[in-house]
Design an enzyme around this catalytic site. Structure first.
Site: not given
Ligand code: URA
Length: 238
Positions: A104
């Site tokens: 993310d």
């Molecule tokens: N889980 C999440 O919530 N975000 C990420 O970037 C990776 C795993």
């Protein structure tokens, strides 16, 4: 190992058909020795291939690990946000590396890049169920009931069922989470379903690879040993 003519064609030297004549002329050397047989197998990671005395770059398989900082989206282009590609030096970008999998925008940590299409394909296949370990800071304090719920396989608020995962409370507001899936916002949503809203998330490891001491925002090529581990485990998951 790949065929020499495919390696040269992928590097943009000439088409497979044109290469026949080029190879016959002695313009291509492998480790300093003229190579006339396009069907000969070479190891792009080890063999030095030259065309008219110049090293053939670009077709070399490159796999990198980035310690992604927050604030960059995992994508090759974005109309609004900065992308992780901005953190990749131009020579690597020219070699065609792309991100494998996704973190993310606000998540930090280990993100792989490769120009090896087959490896990328294997790595993002759902069959590649390797463990991904995260460090999280969050509201509240995780306890045994949360760990048990993770181990049993959580059902998220929208009904999504998660595979069993490991939640290891590290202290007030801190936990380590290990999952084998990569659903959208998975760790944040799993934690939120237990009332443990995440404020900071970092991926520490993915399968046999760990961030180690790689500084935030920096990247490095995988070592030979790491590459071998990666190829071996992805092969066994085909
Ligand atoms: N889980 C999440 O919530 N975000 C990420 O970037 C990776 C795993």
């Amino acid at each position: 190992m790949i065929r020499l003519d495919k390696y040269l064609a992928d590097a943009g030297i000439a088409s497979r058909r044109e290469l026949k004549a080029i190879l016959k002329s002695g313009a291509v050397t492998v480790n300093g020795v003229p190579a006339a047989d396009g069907a000969a197998k070479i190891d792009p990671a080890k063999d030095r291939v030259s065309f008219r005395g110049r090293p053939v770059e670009g077709a070399r398989r490159v796999t990198l690990m980035l310690h992604k900082p927050a604030g960059y989206v995992t994508s090759t282009e974005d109309p609004r946000d900065r992308t992780v590609m901005e953190l990749i030096p131009e020579p690597c970008r020219r070699q065609g590396v792309v991100p494998v999998g996704r973190l993310d925008k606000e998540t930090e940590g280990l993100l792989l890049f490769t120009n090896d299409g087959e490896l990328a394909h294997r790595l993002i296949s759902p069959r590649w169920e390797v463990e991904k370990r995260y460090y999280a800071r969050h509201e509240g304090t995780a306890g045994e009931a949360d760990a048990a719920a993770f181990a049993a396989g959580l059902t998220l608020r929208d009904g999504t069922v998660c595979k069993p995962a490991v939640l290891r409370p590290l202290g007030p507001g801190e936990s380590e989470i290990t999952v084998t899936e990569g659903k959208y916002h998975q760790v944040r949503r799993m934690m939120a379903s237990r009332g443990l809203t995440v404020s900071y998330l970092r991926r520490e490891s993915e399968g046999p690879l760990s961030l180690g001491g790689l500084p935030l925002g920096e990247l490095r090529e995988l070592t030979e040993e790491e590459l071998e581990l990666l190829y071996n485990i992805t092969k066994s998951n085909l």
